[in-house]
Design a protein around this motif. Structure first.
Motif, PDB file in Angstrom:
ATOM      1  N   UNK A 158       0.833  -1.204   0.000  1.00 56.60           N
ATOM      2  CA  UNK A 158       0.000   0.000   0.000  1.00 56.60           C
ATOM      3  C   UNK A 158       0.871   1.260   0.000  1.00 56.60           C
ATOM      4  N   UNK A 159       1.935   1.268   0.793  1.00 59.92           N
ATOM      5  CA  UNK A 159       2.820   2.435   0.847  1.00 59.92           C
ATOM      6  C   UNK A 159       3.476   2.688  -0.505  1.00 59.92           C
ATOM      7  N   UNK A 160       3.937   1.623  -1.145  1.00 63.15           N
ATOM      8  CA  UNK A 160       4.534   1.777  -2.475  1.00 63.15           C
ATOM      9  C   UNK A 160       3.506   2.288  -3.480  1.00 63.15           C
ATOM     10  N   UNK A 161       2.268   1.788  -3.368  1.00 63.23           N
ATOM     11  CA  UNK A 161       1.235   2.245  -4.286  1.00 63.23           C
ATOM     12  C   UNK A 161       0.882   3.703  -4.100  1.00 63.23           C
ATOM     13  N   UNK A 162       0.750   4.114  -2.826  1.00 59.63           N
ATOM     14  CA  UNK A 162       0.443   5.527  -2.558  1.00 59.63           C
ATOM     15  C   UNK A 162       1.567   6.427  -3.072  1.00 59.63           C
ATOM     16  N   UNK A 163       2.804   6.022  -2.828  1.00 59.89           N
ATOM     17  CA  UNK A 163       3.936   6.808  -3.321  1.00 59.89           C
ATOM     18  C   UNK A 163       3.933   6.880  -4.847  1.00 59.89           C
ATOM     19  N   UNK A 164       3.633   5.749  -5.492  1.00 60.33           N
ATOM     20  CA  UNK A 164       3.609   5.732  -6.962  1.00 60.33           C
ATOM     21  C   UNK A 164       2.526   6.640  -7.513  1.00 60.33           C
ATOM     22  N   UNK A 165       1.328   6.565  -6.925  1.00 65.65           N
ATOM     23  CA  UNK A 165       0.231   7.403  -7.398  1.00 65.65           C
ATOM     24  C   UNK A 165       0.529   8.884  -7.172  1.00 65.65           C
ATOM     25  N   UNK A 166       1.171   9.208  -6.043  1.00 63.22           N
ATOM     26  CA  UNK A 166       1.524  10.602  -5.770  1.00 63.22           C
ATOM     27  C   UNK A 166       2.506  11.121  -6.816  1.00 63.22           C
TER      28      UNK A 166
END
Length: 389
Positions: A158-166
């Motif tokens: 989830x953290x990697x996904x949030x960072x990627x989307x940001x």
């Protein structure tokens, strides 16, 4: 209609176009500044847990070096939209974003978002989204690997996904703003070029006949002055009228208002031809109620045609007619000077090119032809139905 509606909405919201124009540079600066800020924030999210949880300075320095490379590469290659070496950058992000997971675990998962965000920016959604999902899943597996914690794995993904989307969202916003700025600059360049073309075209079309007439009148006055000063005085008075008309034309061009009176242009054309010693025949029928755009275009064509007769031919007679028939407005100019020094000159210079541009806008046609008997014919046809719509 869309532009007007937008203007109404802006006024209704209390924001004038001038205020929006003033605010736009600030918004642009915010968009471009948010991307490096987000990159720095994601890097800090990965570095701070390592800094607090690891006592080894070697681990801290290694993490700092990897994050500096990740953040710098992302800003350089994705923030500015460069195309070259993108595969090398993505491979470097993959190595620096996933290999340290084996050492740092879930603490390093935000750094894996650089690779996932880079995939979203580098490829179209059909390829980028599945690849980014796989990268986030790999980040989750790497986060759970050292201790086998499902919670750590989910948190890492989830953290990697949030960072990627940001990173993807801010990078795309910056790219769209940059493209919009480029489009605005191109539109401004085209508008300036079109206005220069309009000014040059109008200067040629509107002043050509007036300056030719002034020249002819001046030569006539010069010839009449020694023997017939009274007639020369009368011709000089007409020359002053023509010069004032030319001055009005200059003001017309500067103001961008280009509506001409077809009746006045017919009289002026006949006067110029008469002053040049050319016999003139004029015919007008059914043209009193022409649409202003059609009348102005025909008047401009008449100016150009008569100017060519005066300048480029040795015509002894010239006949022109303006009429309407079967829903079409016609202008015809015929003279016997096609075999003159310049071959009639009707197709010389930029005059007819300018005319064709004007007439094509109204879905009309312009044709010229030289007859075997030394005559030249210019014919303009403009459909009234198209011009009125």
């Amino acid at each position: 209609m869309r532009i007007r509606g937008t203007g109404v909405q802006r006024q209704a919201s209390g924001q004038s176009p001038a205020r929006l124009e003033q605010e736009r540079p600030g918004v642009r600066a915010l968009v471009f500044g948010a991307q490096p800020a987000a990159v720095t924030g994601v890097a800090l999210l990965a570095f701070l847990p390592v800094l607090t949880a690891r006592e080894s300075w070697l681990d801290r320095l290694a993490a700092l070096a990897c994050l500096a490379a990740l953040a710098g590469g992302h800003v350089i290659w994705f923030a500015h939209g460069r195309a070259g070496h993108r595969a090398v950058v993505l491979a470097s992000q993959a190595v620096l974003g996933f290999v340290p997971l084996l050492q740092f675990g879930a603490q390093w998962s935000p750094a894996s978002g650089f690779f996932a965000g880079g995939l979203l920016l580098a490829f179209p959604p059909s390829r980028g989204v599945p690849a980014a999902l796989l990268a986030c899943a790999a980040a989750g597996l790497g986060s759970a690997w050292p201790g086998g914690s499902v919670h750590a794995g989910v948190a890492g993904a989830v953290t990697a996904g949030v960072a990627a989307l940001t990173l993807f969202g801010l990078g795309t916003s910056a790219r769209l703003v940059a493209e919009r700025d480029a489009e605005v600059r191109e539109l401004k360049r085209q508008a300036i070029a079109e206005e220069r073309k309009r000014f040059s075209r109008d200067l040629h079309d509107l002043l050509g006949l007036s300056l030719s007439a002034i020249t002819l009148k001046g030569e006539l006055v010069d010839r009449l002055m020694p023997a017939r000063p009274a007639q020369a005085k009368d011709e000089l008075a007409e020359l002053l009228v023509m010069s004032r008309r030319a001055l009005a034309d200059v003001r017309t061009i500067a103001a961008g208002y280009r509506e001409l009176s077809l009746e006045k242009e017919c009289r002026a054309a006949a006067d110029v031809l008469s002053a040049a010693g050319t016999r003139v025949t004029v015919a007008r029928s059914g043209v009193d109620d022409l649409p202003p755009r059609v009348a102005t275009t025909l008047a401009t064509a008449l100016r150009e045609g008569v100017t060519n007769v005066v300048r480029h031919s040795t015509a002894s007679w010239c006949a022109f007619s303006v009429s309407t028939e079967d829903g079409t407005a016609w202008l015809e100019i015929v003279n016997d000077g096609a075999a003159g020094p310049a071959g009639g000159g009707a197709d010389s210079g930029a005059g007819l090119r300018n005319l064709r541009d004007r007439i094509n806008v109204l879905n009309g046609t312009l044709t010229t032809e030289a007859g075997p008997d030394g005559t030249h014919r210019l014919l303009v046809a403009i459909p009234l139905g198209h011009a009125a719509s």
